[in-house]
Enzyme design. Sequence first.
Site: not given
Length: 299
Positions: A91, A125, A175, A217-218
């Site tokens: 990050k 990220d 991503r 993703t979920h």
Amino acid sequence: MTLFDRLVRLGMPLVPKLIVGKVAARYVAGDSITAAVDTIRRLQEEGAVTTVDVLGEEVLERARAETAVAEYVQLLETVSSQGLERNISVKPTMLGLKIDEAFCTDRIAEIVSRAHDLGAFVRIDMEDHTCTDATLRIYRQLQARYGNVGVVLQAYLHRTLPDISALLPLTPNIRICKGIYREPRAIAWKDFDTVRANFIFAMDRLLEGGAFVGIATHDRHLVCAGMAAVDRLGLTPDRYEFQMLLGVDSELRQVILGLGHRLRVYVPYGRDWYPYSMRRLRENPTVARHVMRAMVGLS
Ligand SMILES: Cc1cc2nc3c(=O)[nH]c(=O)nc-3n(C[C@H](O)[C@H](O)[C@H](O)COP(=O)(O)OP(=O)(O)OC[C@H]3O[C@@H](n4cnc5c(N)ncnc54)[C@H](O)[C@@H]3O)c2cc1C
């Protein structure tokens, strides 16, 4: 999410840290490299791969950013010497972005350079919108210099499709995720269906445009759309992978692996677990039940 879950979510900052830690434990590997290594091994046995994140953000002292670099280098050397997956996520605000962009670029470069020597990959990220331009600039610089770097784009931002058009000539490693920060309506899609739609537009544009895509993703609807795109375009595993967070929907993880796709799990560890855990709890659809159980000592 029920009304009660929504209310608990809004009241999360008032929940004692001890309870937050208890409920959020499943999202974090532990507080040490040893704990992260155990989790990497366990996931590897399941057939998954990993990306490891040292928890921490919003660092405002140079010494703390330098300590974070040392921790990442030690992590890289540990996974490398143990023959484990060499993939980390960093990050920018943990590495000094809020102090000075050039300072942060140099800190991330130290990590990327060591990773490069060890044959490892570094994902940068994406944090809130105040970081987007600087993060993309840092990504471009380090990708040109070292090549073992990827970045993240967020489907909730209006700017994401133009950002993809600007990045595609680099054959980037991206991503794509929905995005987790609270952003103003002037710059971000706010409703569920529109974010989903933009995720699919972005994912398709990236896959069709030759990028490597981490489909993070979920959301089963999006996982299914990802599989459909991969099938339609006849893509091989060197062009994409699915990505999920530690502690979220292990059944879906098994489904994705069972269908023969590569699945990478994001494994955070470290002592600075509170902000990350709060974000995870806020998006847990059954947060109220978990918090209540922890309050009465049932879990
Ligand atoms: C590998 C990875 C890396 C990420 N990196 C970034 C980043 O760099 N920047 C950024 O802004 N965001 C990042 N995110 C977070 C992302 O933006 C979303 O906030 C998060 O993934 C939830 O969105 P979703 O697509 O899973 O859909 P959602 O609709 O939020 O979730 C779909 C379903 O997943 C389950 N679920 C989701 N979250 C939880 C939870 N916490 N606990 C229990 N169940 C849950 C629920 O069943 C839910 O219905 C990342 C996500 C992943 C998977």
